[in-house]
Every structure is written in C-alpha cells, then in structure tokens.
Scaffold this active site. Structure first.
Site, PDB file in Angstrom:
ATOM      1  N   LYS A 204      53.215  75.736  66.022  1.00 46.92           N
ATOM      2  CA  LYS A 204      51.825  75.555  66.480  1.00 46.92           C
ATOM      3  C   LYS A 204      51.728  75.672  68.005  1.00 46.92           C
ATOM      4  O   LYS A 204      50.904  76.412  68.546  1.00 46.92           O
ATOM      5  CB  LYS A 204      51.310  74.191  66.001  1.00 46.92           C
ATOM      6  N   CYS A 260      42.031  73.033  73.346  1.00 46.91           N
ATOM      7  CA  CYS A 260      43.401  73.226  72.850  1.00 46.91           C
ATOM      8  C   CYS A 260      44.361  73.943  73.791  1.00 46.91           C
ATOM      9  O   CYS A 260      45.412  73.407  74.092  1.00 46.91           O
ATOM     10  CB  CYS A 260      43.347  73.884  71.489  1.00 46.91           C
TER      11      CYS A 260
HETATM   12  N1  NAI Z   1      39.292  72.065  67.803  1.00 47.71           N
HETATM   13  C1  NAI Z   1      40.011  73.046  67.320  1.00 47.71           C
HETATM   14  O1  NAI Z   1      39.569  74.193  67.263  1.00 47.71           O
HETATM   15  C2  NAI Z   1      41.400  72.828  66.823  1.00 47.71           C
HETATM   16  C3  NAI Z   1      42.038  71.600  66.977  1.00 47.71           C
HETATM   17  N2  NAI Z   1      43.333  71.423  66.516  1.00 47.71           N
HETATM   18  C4  NAI Z   1      43.983  70.122  66.648  1.00 47.71           C
HETATM   19  O2  NAI Z   1      43.398  69.259  65.657  1.00 47.71           O
HETATM   20  C5  NAI Z   1      43.308  67.917  66.152  1.00 47.71           C
HETATM   21  C6  NAI Z   1      41.868  67.429  66.068  1.00 47.71           C
HETATM   22  O3  NAI Z   1      41.087  68.248  66.913  1.00 47.71           O
HETATM   23  P1  NAI Z   1      39.487  68.177  66.893  1.00 47.71           P
HETATM   24  O4  NAI Z   1      39.016  68.229  65.491  1.00 47.71           O
HETATM   25  O5  NAI Z   1      39.016  69.180  67.864  1.00 47.71           O
HETATM   26  O6  NAI Z   1      39.269  66.699  67.478  1.00 47.71           O
HETATM   27  P2  NAI Z   1      37.918  65.851  67.601  1.00 47.71           P
HETATM   28  O7  NAI Z   1      38.080  65.037  68.801  1.00 47.71           O
HETATM   29  O8  NAI Z   1      36.745  66.762  67.441  1.00 47.71           O
HETATM   30  O9  NAI Z   1      37.954  64.930  66.306  1.00 47.71           O
HETATM   31  C7  NAI Z   1      38.852  63.875  66.111  1.00 47.71           C
HETATM   32  C8  NAI Z   1      38.176  62.824  65.236  1.00 47.71           C
HETATM   33  O10 NAI Z   1      39.118  61.805  64.894  1.00 47.71           O
HETATM   34  C9  NAI Z   1      38.424  60.558  64.833  1.00 47.71           C
HETATM   35  N3  NAI Z   1      39.395  59.460  64.892  1.00 47.71           N
HETATM   36  C10 NAI Z   1      40.126  59.025  65.949  1.00 47.71           C
HETATM   37  N4  NAI Z   1      40.914  57.995  65.581  1.00 47.71           N
HETATM   38  C11 NAI Z   1      40.679  57.767  64.269  1.00 47.71           C
HETATM   39  C12 NAI Z   1      41.204  56.853  63.320  1.00 47.71           C
HETATM   40  N5  NAI Z   1      42.130  55.946  63.647  1.00 47.71           N
HETATM   41  N6  NAI Z   1      40.739  56.894  62.049  1.00 47.71           N
HETATM   42  C13 NAI Z   1      39.809  57.804  61.697  1.00 47.71           C
HETATM   43  N7  NAI Z   1      39.281  58.703  62.548  1.00 47.71           N
HETATM   44  C14 NAI Z   1      39.718  58.688  63.815  1.00 47.71           C
HETATM   45  C15 NAI Z   1      37.484  60.630  66.010  1.00 47.71           C
HETATM   46  O11 NAI Z   1      36.427  59.714  65.903  1.00 47.71           O
HETATM   47  C16 NAI Z   1      37.014  62.092  65.925  1.00 47.71           C
HETATM   48  O12 NAI Z   1      35.850  62.223  65.128  1.00 47.71           O
HETATM   49  C17 NAI Z   1      43.893  67.971  67.573  1.00 47.71           C
HETATM   50  O13 NAI Z   1      45.261  67.637  67.503  1.00 47.71           O
HETATM   51  C18 NAI Z   1      43.739  69.420  67.973  1.00 47.71           C
HETATM   52  O14 NAI Z   1      44.693  69.838  68.919  1.00 47.71           O
HETATM   53  C19 NAI Z   1      44.019  72.418  65.876  1.00 47.71           C
HETATM   54  C20 NAI Z   1      43.426  73.635  65.678  1.00 47.71           C
HETATM   55  C21 NAI Z   1      42.081  73.942  66.125  1.00 47.71           C
HETATM   56  O1  UGA Z   2      44.753  74.967  68.523  1.00 49.13           O
HETATM   57  C1  UGA Z   2      43.575  75.219  68.619  1.00 49.13           C
HETATM   58  O2  UGA Z   2      42.704  74.393  68.822  1.00 49.13           O
HETATM   59  C2  UGA Z   2      43.070  76.612  68.514  1.00 49.13           C
HETATM   60  O3  UGA Z   2      43.074  77.181  69.859  1.00 49.13           O
HETATM   61  C3  UGA Z   2      42.572  78.513  69.936  1.00 49.13           C
HETATM   62  O4  UGA Z   2      41.238  78.551  69.460  1.00 49.13           O
HETATM   63  P1  UGA Z   2      39.964  78.181  70.386  1.00 49.13           P
HETATM   64  O5  UGA Z   2      40.421  77.350  71.532  1.00 49.13           O
HETATM   65  O6  UGA Z   2      38.930  77.651  69.470  1.00 49.13           O
HETATM   66  O7  UGA Z   2      39.397  79.546  70.940  1.00 49.13           O
HETATM   67  P2  UGA Z   2      39.991  80.975  71.342  1.00 49.13           P
HETATM   68  O8  UGA Z   2      39.185  82.016  70.681  1.00 49.13           O
HETATM   69  O9  UGA Z   2      41.448  81.057  71.169  1.00 49.13           O
HETATM   70  O10 UGA Z   2      39.648  81.012  72.904  1.00 49.13           O
HETATM   71  C4  UGA Z   2      40.269  80.114  73.806  1.00 49.13           C
HETATM   72  C5  UGA Z   2      39.907  80.485  75.215  1.00 49.13           C
HETATM   73  O11 UGA Z   2      40.527  81.712  75.602  1.00 49.13           O
HETATM   74  C6  UGA Z   2      39.579  82.587  76.164  1.00 49.13           C
HETATM   75  N1  UGA Z   2      39.997  83.987  75.872  1.00 49.13           N
HETATM   76  C7  UGA Z   2      40.268  84.362  74.615  1.00 49.13           C
HETATM   77  C8  UGA Z   2      40.685  85.648  74.339  1.00 49.13           C
HETATM   78  C9  UGA Z   2      40.820  86.578  75.373  1.00 49.13           C
HETATM   79  O12 UGA Z   2      41.189  87.758  75.199  1.00 49.13           O
HETATM   80  N2  UGA Z   2      40.518  86.168  76.628  1.00 49.13           N
HETATM   81  C10 UGA Z   2      40.105  84.888  76.916  1.00 49.13           C
HETATM   82  O13 UGA Z   2      39.857  84.559  78.088  1.00 49.13           O
HETATM   83  C11 UGA Z   2      38.254  82.207  75.530  1.00 49.13           C
HETATM   84  O14 UGA Z   2      37.175  82.599  76.330  1.00 49.13           O
HETATM   85  C12 UGA Z   2      38.396  80.697  75.451  1.00 49.13           C
HETATM   86  O15 UGA Z   2      38.025  80.099  76.655  1.00 49.13           O
HETATM   87  C13 UGA Z   2      43.426  79.412  69.039  1.00 49.13           C
HETATM   88  O16 UGA Z   2      42.905  80.745  69.062  1.00 49.13           O
HETATM   89  C14 UGA Z   2      43.440  78.899  67.602  1.00 49.13           C
HETATM   90  O17 UGA Z   2      44.302  79.709  66.814  1.00 49.13           O
HETATM   91  C15 UGA Z   2      43.949  77.455  67.600  1.00 49.13           C
HETATM   92  O18 UGA Z   2      43.931  76.911  66.298  1.00 49.13           O
END
Ligand code: NAI
Ligand code: UGA
Length: 430
Positions: A204, A260
């Site tokens: 990851k 992220c």
């Molecule tokens: N946002 C994204 O696009 C992505 C995020 N991730 C990873 O997934 C994880 C979550 O990310 P997000 O969804 O963006 O976070 P977020 O901050 O949007 O959501 C986390 C949620 O967990 C809840 N929470 C915290 N402690 C808790 C507990 N003890 N019991 C129940 N709920 C609790 C919070 O209230 C919040 O609603 C992170 O590790 C992030 O790095 C992975 C891939 C994509």
């Molecule tokens: O771990 C995570 O949370 C996620 O982080 C990124 O997803 P995300 O942050 O939602 O968005 P991206 O589309 O990856 O863009 C990230 C940043 O890079 C920038 N970016 C992206 C692509 C590019 O060519 N150039 C560039 O500047 C975007 O503008 C943005 O600010 C990864 O793409 C996901 O695969 C991963 O699950």
C-alpha cells in the site's frame, strides 16, 4: 457472513456500500453520532459522485444500516473491517491511536470467532500489533484472525475504483482468513494477491509513494521544460506510450495533495528511518511537491511584479476534481502565500469550501466564478474541474482588470487562451 465496517469516512462508507452492492448485509459503525445520523437518513456528509444514490438504494433494500453501538455491533458481526483514519503525527509517522482503540474495543467485546481486516493504511508490523492489542484485553479465549486488506480507491472515483479494483491484496498467514476474504470478494473480477501481512502493508505505501514519485518527477521536469520552451504535456504523451512507463500520473501541476499521498510518503520515510534506511528519492519527491505551488507563484510574481493589493481569483480549491476534500490541497499553499504578500484573494470552487480558519477570514468565498474573476489582476487555476474548460474565457477576459491566467493544472488550451488575449502560463506549458 455479516460485515461490520468500523469508521464511516470516505473509505468506510464506500467499503460498506460496495459490500452491500455485492449482496452482503453490512453495518457501518462510527463514534461520530452526527455522521451516523446523516448516513441513516440517506445523506452523504461528503461529496463523492454516485455514493449517495447507492446509500439510499441499500437503506431501502435493508442491506445496510448504521450504528454507534459498538459493543452490540462487534458481537453481532463476524467480519470486521477497520477503516479509521491513520493521520500523520508531527514526527511524520502514522498516528495509530484510532486503530489501537478499535482493536481494544474488539478485544474487550468479542464473543466468538472474529476476522478483523485492516483496510486503513497502516505501517508494516500493524497486523502483529493489532493481534497483540486484541489479545492484551480479551476477556475470554475466543479465536480470531487479523488480516491486512489495503484499499486503493481514489476520491472522486471511489465507487468505480472499489467496485472494479485492479487487484485485491490479502495479507494473511491464516487459511481460514484467506478463505473468508475470498468468499467476501467472490463477485469481484480481478487478481487476488494473497501474501504475508507485512508485504500487504508495504504494498500500500509503496503504491502511493510510487505514484507520488511519478508526479514529482514530471513536476521537476516541467520546470526544465519552461526553460527549454518544451511542452510538458507533449513530453508526457510521448513517454506515456511506452507501456513500461504508462500514461497515467504524468500530469504536471502545482503538486499532489489530499489526505493520503503527503501522509503516506511521510510515514514511509519515517518507517525507513526507524530501520536506518534513507529513502532519499522520496525525500526529493516531498521537496519538489512542497515547492511546486511556490513555483507557479514565482512565475506570477515575475509578471505582476508584486501581489500587494492585487485582486487575485483562485479557481478550484479541492485537492483534485470531483471531491470537496480540502486536506493538504495545494490551493491552500497558494492562498496562504498570496495573503502573506497582501493580495486580495477571491476564491471559487464548484463544491469545496475553504476551512473555517481565522487565517482565511479575509478571503472572499464566491458563489459564482464570475464574481471571483470580476476585476481580477490574475486568475490562478488550482483544480482541474472539467467545468472550467467550459467557461466563456473571452467573457472572463472582458471582466478582468488584467488578463493574466496562471494555470496550475495545465487544464486550458494555451493557444486558445493566447488567441483570446490572455497572458497564459501553465506548468512546463505556455
Ligand atoms: N480517503 C481515501 O481516498 C483513502 C484512504 N485510505 C486510508 O483509509 C483510512 C481511512 O481514511 P478516510 O476514510 O479518508 O478517513 P476519514 O477521516 O474520512 O474517516 C475515518 C472515520 O473513522 C471514525 N473513527 C475514528 N475512531 C473511531 C473509532 N474508535 N470507532 C469508530 N469510528 C472511528 C471517524 O469518526 C471517521 O468518521 C486511512 O488510513 C487512509 O489512509 C486508503 C485509501 C483511500
Ligand atoms: O491511499 C489513498 O488514499 C489513495 O491515494 C490516491 O488517491 P487520491 O489521493 O484520492 O487522489 P489521486 O487521484 O491519486 O490524486 C492525488 C493528488 O495527485 C495529483 N495528481 C494526480 C495525478 C497526476 O498526474 N498529477 C497530479 O498532480 C492530484 O491533483 C491530487 O492532488 C491514490 O491514487 C489511490 O490509489 C489511493 O487509494
């Protein structure tokens, strides 16, 4: 098998809905009662295309429900996905307090076999830690497995990505856990990689750091393009056709943001340091990313001489299009610097809002793009919302004080903008 998703943020809500869509009965649990109340009403409290419709559909089918009652929820479900946040600590490492809390909640409450699946992005070794945290507080000797199953969805495309992943990574040494996870994912058509938990955890971070590296590489190259009079977009097209390089993530701009890439790159660098390894390439990736918004500002300053008392329109606030997420948005770096140099900032985004911070009190948040652009000495385009391509730029030039256009995402056609009469500057593109 009933599924419990702990943490109903971006990842948790999407995960819950995707499993509901696959036919499973899912419960979403969060400590934030307000979020749960909204989700129960079918209201998504963040912007993510397609998700609210699916939420309403599955509230209707009864396949999804939400709760804040953790004890009951943990006892009633066998498969538990941990989807809580893992934000950056001040030292750059991942803050594991929410994951630890959930592990202890599970340990204290469990009443039979549990498959605990970590979907949050967590450092290598977390699977062993979670196992230890559960064991330390267990009241009975109930069997359980902890597996790593990292999430790769992007914001703005969460549903599409989670329903059609490129791969599902399962990190476990337990055959029982592997079989259960294979069953849960049975309707997903993609390679399933079963590996050791530590490998899954590193996959990851390595993925996000690699993508961030691609972006910083292109951004640094774009600075050279500006000096050489070469178009970075054409360079990206030319190199991307080599399948070993690939066409994606080659877009130069004002840098990557979001919840992220910045935190995960920093957590990987931190973990390497703990292990006496310097990931020097990633150090440079961060450095280029931090200076990239300033690079566009330098270009603009050359043109405007000074920002003091200039009206500047910032178009696009979110860290990327199709989201209202402002975490680590490069637009904020631009606004911070403009404010410190006494510019009058007018901001517009189709959905995102500036944080309610005292430092942004002097920024005028505009409801319409025209209001931001009216009388401006310069426009900074910070997010590549497709709607900005449809703007009548001839009309915008007409209402601006000075037609300066600084395109931080290389979104607009430079020839077209020059023909309209703009001074147009992109990143490695003019
Ligand atoms: N946002 C994204 O696009 C992505 C995020 N991730 C990873 O997934 C994880 C979550 O990310 P997000 O969804 O963006 O976070 P977020 O901050 O949007 O959501 C986390 C949620 O967990 C809840 N929470 C915290 N402690 C808790 C507990 N003890 N019991 C129940 N709920 C609790 C919070 O209230 C919040 O609603 C992170 O590790 C992030 O790095 C992975 C891939 C994509
Ligand atoms: O771990 C995570 O949370 C996620 O982080 C990124 O997803 P995300 O942050 O939602 O968005 P991206 O589309 O990856 O863009 C990230 C940043 O890079 C920038 N970016 C992206 C692509 C590019 O060519 N150039 C560039 O500047 C975007 O503008 C943005 O600010 C990864 O793409 C996901 O695969 C991963 O699950």
């Amino acid at each position: 098998m009933n599924i419990l998703v702990i943490g109903t943020g971006y990842v948790g809500t999407t995960t819950a809905l995707v499993f509901a869509e696959m036919g499973w009965n899912v419960t979403g649990l969060d400590t934030d009662a307000q979020k749960i109340q909204q989700l129960e009403k079918g209201v998504l409290y963040f912007y993510e295309p397609g998700l609210e419709e699916l939420l309403r559909k599955h509230l209707g089918t009864g396949q999804i429900r939400f709760t804040t009652n953790k004890d009951k929820a943990i006892q009633e479900h066998e498969a538990i996905f941990i989807c809580v946040g893992t934000p950056s600590r001040p030292d750059g490492g991942a803050d594991m307090r929410y994951v630890k809390q959930v592990a202890e909640d599970i340990g204290q409450t469990m009443n039979g076999y549990k498959l605990v699946i970590t979907k949050s992005t967590v450092p290598v070794g977390t699977q062993e830690q979670v196992t230890g945290w559960i064991q330390a507080v267990q009241k009975g000797s109930f069997p359980f497995d902890v597996a790593s199953n990292p999430e790769f969805l992007r914001e703005g495309k969460a549903l599409e990505d989670a329903l059609n992943p490129d791969r599902v990574i399962i990190g476990t040494n337990s055959k029982r856990a592997e079989n259960l996870l294979r069953t849960l994912y049975r309707s997903i058509k993609c390679p399933i990689v079963v590996t050791a938990p530590r490998t899954a955890e590193l996959i990851k971070y390595a993925s996000n750091a690699f993508l961030a590296t691609k972006i910083s590489y292109m951004n640094e190259l774009a600075r050279l393009c500006d000096q050489l009079g070469v178009n970075i977009i054409e360079v990206a097209n030319g190199i991307g056709l080599d399948p070993r390089i690939g066409t994606s993530f080659l877009q130069a701009g004002i840098g990557y943001g979001g919840s992220c890439f910045p935190k995960d790159v920093s957590a990987l660098i931190f973990a390497a340091k703990q292990n006496h390894i310097e990931l020097s390439i990633l150090g440079k990736v961060v450095n280029v990313n931090q200076t990239q918004p300033l690079y566009l500002l330098d270009k603009a300053r050359e043109r405007l001489k000074s920002f003091a008392n200039k009206k500047v329109a910032v178009l696009g606030l979110a860290f990327k299009p199709d989201t209202d997420d402002m975490r680590e948005a490069p637009a904020l770096r631009i606004i911070d610097r403009l404010l410190s140099e006494q510019a009058k900032v007018y901001a517009y985004d189709p959905v995102a809002k500036l944080p309610a911070d005292v430092q942004y009190e002097s920024v005028a948040s505009c409801m319409a793009l025209e209001d931001a652009v009216q009388g401006a000495d310069a426009v900074f385009l910070c997010t590549e919302w497709p709607v900005f391509q449809k703007v009548d730029w001839t009309k915008m030039k007409g209402i601006m004080n000075r037609p300066n256009l600084f395109d931080g995402r290389n979104l607009l056609d430079s020839d077209e903008m020059n023909a309209i009469g703009f001074f147009y500057q992109g990143i490695g593109y003019e």
